[in-house]
Design a protein around this motif. Structure first.
Motif, PDB file in Angstrom:
ATOM      1  N   LYS B 468     -15.478  35.311 -63.407  1.00 23.99           N
ATOM      2  CA  LYS B 468     -16.679  34.488 -63.549  1.00 23.99           C
ATOM      3  C   LYS B 468     -16.423  33.013 -63.253  1.00 23.99           C
ATOM      4  O   LYS B 468     -17.328  32.195 -63.411  1.00 23.99           O
ATOM      5  N   GLY B 469     -15.213  32.701 -62.850  1.00 23.17           N
ATOM      6  CA  GLY B 469     -14.903  31.308 -62.544  1.00 23.17           C
ATOM      7  C   GLY B 469     -15.084  30.405 -63.736  1.00 23.17           C
ATOM      8  O   GLY B 469     -15.755  29.377 -63.675  1.00 23.17           O
ATOM      9  N   LEU B 470     -14.539  30.799 -64.857  1.00 21.87           N
ATOM     10  CA  LEU B 470     -14.768  30.044 -66.093  1.00 21.87           C
ATOM     11  C   LEU B 470     -13.618  29.109 -66.457  1.00 21.87           C
ATOM     12  O   LEU B 470     -13.587  28.570 -67.541  1.00 21.87           O
ATOM     13  N   VAL B 471     -12.693  28.933 -65.494  1.00 22.89           N
ATOM     14  CA  VAL B 471     -11.538  28.093 -65.826  1.00 22.89           C
ATOM     15  C   VAL B 471     -12.019  26.698 -66.220  1.00 22.89           C
ATOM     16  O   VAL B 471     -12.854  26.095 -65.542  1.00 22.89           O
ATOM     17  N   GLN B 472     -11.495  26.215 -67.300  1.00 20.20           N
ATOM     18  CA  GLN B 472     -11.942  24.932 -67.842  1.00 20.20           C
ATOM     19  C   GLN B 472     -11.634  23.785 -66.874  1.00 20.20           C
ATOM     20  O   GLN B 472     -10.584  23.748 -66.254  1.00 20.20           O
ATOM     21  N   ILE B 473     -12.587  22.866 -66.773  1.00 15.61           N
ATOM     22  CA  ILE B 473     -12.364  21.687 -65.937  1.00 15.61           C
ATOM     23  C   ILE B 473     -11.735  20.609 -66.808  1.00 15.61           C
ATOM     24  O   ILE B 473     -12.347  20.134 -67.771  1.00 15.61           O
ATOM     25  N   THR B 474     -10.499  20.236 -66.461  1.00 19.27           N
ATOM     26  CA  THR B 474      -9.853  19.183 -67.238  1.00 19.27           C
ATOM     27  C   THR B 474      -9.600  17.957 -66.350  1.00 19.27           C
ATOM     28  O   THR B 474      -9.207  16.913 -66.836  1.00 19.27           O
ATOM     29  N   ASP B 475      -9.888  18.160 -65.061  1.00 22.05           N
ATOM     30  CA  ASP B 475      -9.670  17.068 -64.101  1.00 22.05           C
ATOM     31  C   ASP B 475     -10.622  15.917 -64.431  1.00 22.05           C
ATOM     32  O   ASP B 475     -11.844  16.054 -64.370  1.00 22.05           O
ATOM     33  N   SER B 476     -10.061  14.742 -64.782  1.00 24.69           N
ATOM     34  CA  SER B 476     -10.921  13.672 -65.278  1.00 24.69           C
ATOM     35  C   SER B 476     -11.796  13.082 -64.178  1.00 24.69           C
ATOM     36  O   SER B 476     -12.896  12.609 -64.444  1.00 24.69           O
ATOM     37  N   GLY B 477     -11.334  13.141 -62.932  1.00 29.43           N
ATOM     38  CA  GLY B 477     -12.161  12.649 -61.839  1.00 29.43           C
ATOM     39  C   GLY B 477     -13.440  13.454 -61.706  1.00 29.43           C
ATOM     40  O   GLY B 477     -14.556  12.918 -61.642  1.00 29.43           O
ATOM     41  N   GLU B 478     -13.295  14.757 -61.745  1.00 23.90           N
ATOM     42  CA  GLU B 478     -14.444  15.658 -61.632  1.00 23.90           C
ATOM     43  C   GLU B 478     -15.423  15.447 -62.792  1.00 23.90           C
ATOM     44  O   GLU B 478     -16.635  15.386 -62.602  1.00 23.90           O
ATOM     45  N   ILE B 479     -14.822  15.302 -63.986  1.00 23.17           N
ATOM     46  CA  ILE B 479     -15.674  15.119 -65.173  1.00 23.17           C
ATOM     47  C   ILE B 479     -16.356  13.746 -65.124  1.00 23.17           C
ATOM     48  O   ILE B 479     -17.553  13.616 -65.432  1.00 23.17           O
ATOM     49  N   ALA B 480     -15.616  12.725 -64.689  1.00 18.47           N
ATOM     50  CA  ALA B 480     -16.181  11.376 -64.628  1.00 18.47           C
ATOM     51  C   ALA B 480     -17.418  11.350 -63.734  1.00 18.47           C
ATOM     52  O   ALA B 480     -18.429  10.703 -64.050  1.00 18.47           O
ATOM     53  N   ALA B 481     -17.340  12.100 -62.627  1.00 21.44           N
ATOM     54  CA  ALA B 481     -18.481  12.148 -61.714  1.00 21.44           C
ATOM     55  C   ALA B 481     -19.699  12.746 -62.403  1.00 21.44           C
ATOM     56  O   ALA B 481     -20.817  12.232 -62.291  1.00 21.44           O
ATOM     57  N   LEU B 482     -19.454  13.819 -63.162  1.00 21.68           N
ATOM     58  CA  LEU B 482     -20.539  14.462 -63.918  1.00 21.68           C
ATOM     59  C   LEU B 482     -21.132  13.503 -64.945  1.00 21.68           C
ATOM     60  O   LEU B 482     -22.354  13.400 -65.098  1.00 21.68           O
ATOM     61  N   VAL B 483     -20.245  12.779 -65.648  1.00 28.19           N
ATOM     62  CA  VAL B 483     -20.691  11.867 -66.703  1.00 28.19           C
ATOM     63  C   VAL B 483     -21.589  10.780 -66.103  1.00 28.19           C
ATOM     64  O   VAL B 483     -22.673  10.483 -66.632  1.00 28.19           O
ATOM     65  N   GLU B 484     -21.178  10.250 -64.954  1.00 30.35           N
ATOM     66  CA  GLU B 484     -21.980   9.190 -64.330  1.00 30.35           C
ATOM     67  C   GLU B 484     -23.363   9.703 -63.947  1.00 30.35           C
ATOM     68  O   GLU B 484     -24.375   9.021 -64.139  1.00 30.35           O
ATOM     69  N   LYS B 485     -23.383  10.939 -63.435  1.00 28.93           N
ATOM     70  CA  LYS B 485     -24.655  11.537 -63.036  1.00 28.93           C
ATOM     71  C   LYS B 485     -25.569  11.675 -64.269  1.00 28.93           C
ATOM     72  O   LYS B 485     -26.742  11.282 -64.226  1.00 28.93           O
ATOM     73  N   ILE B 486     -25.025  12.200 -65.362  1.00 29.16           N
ATOM     74  CA  ILE B 486     -25.830  12.413 -66.568  1.00 29.16           C
ATOM     75  C   ILE B 486     -26.306  11.077 -67.151  1.00 29.16           C
ATOM     76  O   ILE B 486     -27.448  10.937 -67.575  1.00 29.16           O
ATOM     77  N   MET B 487     -25.435  10.066 -67.136  1.00 32.82           N
ATOM     78  CA  MET B 487     -25.825   8.770 -67.684  1.00 32.82           C
ATOM     79  C   MET B 487     -26.958   8.156 -66.863  1.00 32.82           C
ATOM     80  O   MET B 487     -27.881   7.541 -67.415  1.00 32.82           O
ATOM     81  N   ALA B 488     -26.886   8.375 -65.536  1.00 32.31           N
ATOM     82  CA  ALA B 488     -27.941   7.848 -64.677  1.00 32.31           C
ATOM     83  C   ALA B 488     -29.267   8.544 -64.955  1.00 32.31           C
ATOM     84  O   ALA B 488     -30.334   7.921 -64.945  1.00 32.31           O
ATOM     85  N   GLU B 489     -29.195   9.853 -65.255  1.00 33.37           N
ATOM     86  CA  GLU B 489     -30.426  10.620 -65.500  1.00 33.37           C
ATOM     87  C   GLU B 489     -30.997  10.375 -66.895  1.00 33.37           C
ATOM     88  O   GLU B 489     -32.120  10.748 -67.178  1.00 33.37           O
ATOM     89  N   ASN B 490     -30.169   9.834 -67.807  1.00 33.99           N
ATOM     90  CA  ASN B 490     -30.608   9.670 -69.201  1.00 33.99           C
ATOM     91  C   ASN B 490     -30.446   8.217 -69.660  1.00 33.99           C
ATOM     92  O   ASN B 490     -29.792   7.928 -70.653  1.00 33.99           O
ATOM     93  N   GLU B 491     -31.104   7.327 -68.921  1.00 35.11           N
ATOM     94  CA  GLU B 491     -30.945   5.901 -69.226  1.00 35.11           C
ATOM     95  C   GLU B 491     -31.384   5.557 -70.645  1.00 35.11           C
ATOM     96  O   GLU B 491     -30.777   4.728 -71.311  1.00 35.11           O
ATOM     97  N   LYS B 492     -32.422   6.248 -71.114  1.00 31.81           N
ATOM     98  CA  LYS B 492     -32.941   5.936 -72.442  1.00 31.81           C
ATOM     99  C   LYS B 492     -31.891   6.238 -73.516  1.00 31.81           C
ATOM    100  O   LYS B 492     -31.631   5.417 -74.402  1.00 31.81           O
ATOM    101  N   ALA B 493     -31.257   7.419 -73.389  1.00 35.46           N
ATOM    102  CA  ALA B 493     -30.240   7.800 -74.366  1.00 35.46           C
ATOM    103  C   ALA B 493     -29.083   6.804 -74.361  1.00 35.46           C
ATOM    104  O   ALA B 493     -28.553   6.424 -75.417  1.00 35.46           O
ATOM    105  N   VAL B 494     -28.714   6.368 -73.165  1.00 37.35           N
ATOM    106  CA  VAL B 494     -27.627   5.392 -73.031  1.00 37.35           C
ATOM    107  C   VAL B 494     -28.006   4.096 -73.747  1.00 37.35           C
ATOM    108  O   VAL B 494     -27.240   3.557 -74.556  1.00 37.35           O
ATOM    109  N   ALA B 495     -29.265   3.675 -73.489  1.00 40.25           N
ATOM    110  CA  ALA B 495     -29.739   2.434 -74.121  1.00 40.25           C
ATOM    111  C   ALA B 495     -29.805   2.592 -75.644  1.00 40.25           C
ATOM    112  O   ALA B 495     -29.391   1.701 -76.400  1.00 40.25           O
ATOM    113  N   ASP B 496     -30.291   3.757 -76.090  1.00 43.22           N
ATOM    114  CA  ASP B 496     -30.387   4.021 -77.538  1.00 43.22           C
ATOM    115  C   ASP B 496     -29.010   3.926 -78.202  1.00 43.22           C
ATOM    116  O   ASP B 496     -28.861   3.319 -79.258  1.00 43.22           O
ATOM    117  N   TYR B 497     -28.032   4.522 -77.529  1.00 45.10           N
ATOM    118  CA  TYR B 497     -26.685   4.506 -78.121  1.00 45.10           C
ATOM    119  C   TYR B 497     -26.185   3.069 -78.217  1.00 45.10           C
ATOM    120  O   TYR B 497     -25.668   2.642 -79.241  1.00 45.10           O
TER     121      TYR B 497
END
Lengths: 95, 536
Positions: B468-497
């Motif tokens: 099922k391709g479930l190997v955990q992603i630990t590569d920080s570059g890959e995760i960082a890209a995801l984090v940036e995408k989510i932060m961009a999509e959730n500006e309100k949550a970022v501001a709230d925090y």
């Protein structure tokens, strides 16, 4: 020692035997006679003898835990006056 | 005053002289108080205690019957196919004692701390009922296999010793099926397969003080029988059965009021509920001024009540006498010692060892050792999981295994009604899953999904992860890209925090995990989100 008619009826009930009044009297005499004979035995001096529940000097007679074939079901039921679905059929028993 | 039998008190007041009636000031009552009022008040003042004694019957796991060689493997077999002249009670047959049944009974008696008398014998217990083919049951009357034992239960963190009066051996009876003919006449069918099964009876002292104690006693007793391997302990199937004697009395007295025997309880829960019901019914009867008759009552599970089973017209008259066909048994100290030294580790010893050896919390140790199968599974799994790690890893890994077993594993077993023995996940496979989580190959949340897959399909964790391709992603570059995408999509949550709303952080981490379909390493995600957002 003479048994009472009541005692004879009680014993008959426990054995699930239906007996007539004449039989009560007949059995009362017979059973009483057996008890009297036992009383004669109790006159024996048993001082120094240890009590036992057995008449044969055996102990620890075991069978190994190994199964062997049972009877065919036709044989099992061959004496049954009434049967149904491979079972003995009896009068209703209610607790 | 509270400890006195209310009947004694009432009788006392009914007969006492005028001057002693001033004792009524105990209750702040006028001396001319009517006796009926005294009764009514006393019945609310007197506190009752519950006294319970249990009688357990357990079929033994022998291969052949108690007094003949018919196979005990009759479950699901057609009626009357496991039957021979001995268990049919034909004239002229000779019952012989199953050696293993005797050994099992002595094992049990020893595990229950009983004294094993030097001699035992069998007796005939006579009664007319069609489930007894011979008209009597071969049982043991006054010389049982074990006497004066005890069993210790834990109730609310305290240890309670429950006395065991005796342990003896007898035979099970035939099964009756009640039917009604089309003409309305009722009759019974007799299946003799069960007759002659070795049946061990364990009688407790009336030391049990509550329905919960009764339940704990049964659970503990069953666990001991299972550890010994002498019984399946299955109550629903009737191989482990329990009758109870229950009465109440004013607390602190030694008097018995009417003792009630309760039957027809087919589960631990039924025993608990039936005894709760009886304890309450008897108290209510007493406070209503009724006397409690000595009787047998049957538990009706779907209605949640006990009902009086009309006492038979004749009193029990079993006319026990020594079984002349079976010579007595003699147990030498060497024989008893040999059985004693061969006893397996029992639940209480295993519980202690689980705490000392694996450093488990007592809660875990208790639940794991309740069942021999579970405890053994646990030990096998921990042994595999710690093969390649140092001793200092042991408590951590043991706790991890315990968490799985008591958590998701138990939940899935219960939900699918599977026994541990039939489960597809073997200790080695669970250890493999733990290893994947430990190495970081599999994230914590995903491991639960993988576990369910393993449970349902029997595949190994490694195979499921690869498939099922479930190997955990630990590569920080890959995760960082995801984090940036989510932060961009959730500006309100970022501001709230940034404005001080802590819960927004959890929300954002959750969104990243979701976007990675659970594969991102949660610890890495948290680190990166915190770093980026904390930049402010």
């Amino acid at each position: 020692m003479k048994l009472s008619a009541e005692e004879v009826r009680h014993i008959a009930l426990l054995a699930r035997l239906g007996i007539s009044e004449e039989e009560v009297e007949k059995l009362r005499n017979q059973l009483s006679h057996i008890l009297e004979n036992m009383e004669i035995l109790s006159q024996l001096d048993t001082e120094g003898l240890s009590p036992t529940t057995q008449s044969i000097a055996l102990e620890n007679i075991y069978r190994l835990d190994e199964p062997s074939p049972s009877l065919p079901v036709e044989d099992v039921l061959s004496n049954a006056p009434n049967q149904e679905d491979n079972c003995f059929k009896v009068n209703a028993v209610l607790e | 005053m509270l400890g006195r039998d209310i009947f004694q008190i009432v009788e006392y007041f009914a007969t006492c002289k005028a001057e002693t009636q001033s004792e009524l000031h105990f209750f702040d009552l006028p001396s001319a108080c009517p006796i009926t009022l005294v009764i009514a008040i006393l019945s609310h003042v007197v506190e009752y205690e519950t006294i319970i004694g249990l009688e357990v019957h357990s079929q033994l796991l022998t291969r052949s019957k108690m007094y003949c060689s018919c196979s005990t493997d009759y479950a699901g077999a057609p009626p009357n196919t496991h039957v021979c002249p001995v268990c049919l009670g034909m004239p002229g047959v000779l019952p012989t004692v199953n050696q293993r049944a005797v050994e099992f009974t002595i094992m049990t008696a020893l595990a229950l701390n009983c004294t094993i008398p030097g001699h035992a014998k069998f007796d005939r217990k006579n009664y007319p009922y069609p489930d007894l083919m011979k008209g009597y049951q071969i049982s043991q009357y006054d010389m049982p296999m074990g006497v004066n034992g005890y069993l210790v239960i834990d109730i609310e963190g305290k240890k309670r010793k429950i006395g065991i009066t005796r342990v003896h051996l007898e035979e099970d009876v035939a099964k009756l099926v009640h039917r009604t003919a089309p003409d309305g006449e009722s009759y019974s069918l007799v299946d003799v397969n069960r007759a002659g099964m070795p049946l061990m009876e364990i009688v407790s002292e009336p030391d049990i003080g509550s329905p919960e104690e009764a339940r704990l006693y049964l659970v503990k007793l069953r666990s001991i029988l299972q550890y010994l391997g002498v019984s399946t302990g299955n109550m629903e199937e009737g191989s482990f059965r329990c009758d109870a004697n229950i009465s109440i009395r004013p607390a602190g007295t030694t008097q018995y009021l009417g003792k009630v025997e309760v039957k027809n309880m087919n589960s631990f829960r039924a025993v608990f509920r039936a005894l709760e019901y009886e304890a309450r019914r008897q108290r209510e009867a007493m406070s209503g001024g009724e006397k409690i008759p000595q009787e047998t009552r049957g538990w009706v599970d779907d209605k949640g009540i006990t009902v009086s089973q009309r006492s038979k017209e004749y009193a029990h008259d079993y006319r026990y006498f020594p079984e002349p066909d079976i010579p007595p048994l003699a147990f030498s100290p060497e024989f008893v010692e040999k059985i004693h030294s061969g006893l397996p580790e029992l639940p209480s010893a295993r519980y202690d060892r689980f705490i000392s050896q694996y450093n488990l919390p007592s809660y875990d140790a208790e639940l794991l050792t309740d069942s021999r199968a579970m405890a053994t599974y646990f030990e096998e799994c921990v042994a595999i999981a710690t093969q390649n790690s140092g001793r200092q890893e042991l408590p951590k890994k043991a706790k991890a295994v315990s968490n799985w077993l008591l958590g998701d594993f138990t939940r899935l077993l219960n939900a699918s009604n599977t026994s541990l023995e039939d489960c597809r996940i073997k200790p080695a496979q669970l250890a493999e899953l733990l290893e994947l989580v430990e190495q970081g190959t599999l994230s914590g949340p995903l491991s639960k999904t993988v576990f369910e897959d393993m449970f349902n399909t029997g595949k190994t964790a490694t195979a499921i992860v690869a498939e099922k391709g479930l190997v955990q992603i630990t590569d920080s570059g890959e995760i960082a890209a995801l984090v940036e995408k989510i932060m961009a999509e959730n500006e309100k949550a970022v501001a709230d925090y940034r404005a001080g709303k802590e819960s927004s952080l959890t929300f954002l981490i959750g969104q990243v995990m979701k976007a990675s379909r659970g594969k991102a390493n949660p610890a890495v995600v948290r680190q990166i989100v915190t770093d980026k957002i904390g930049g402010k």
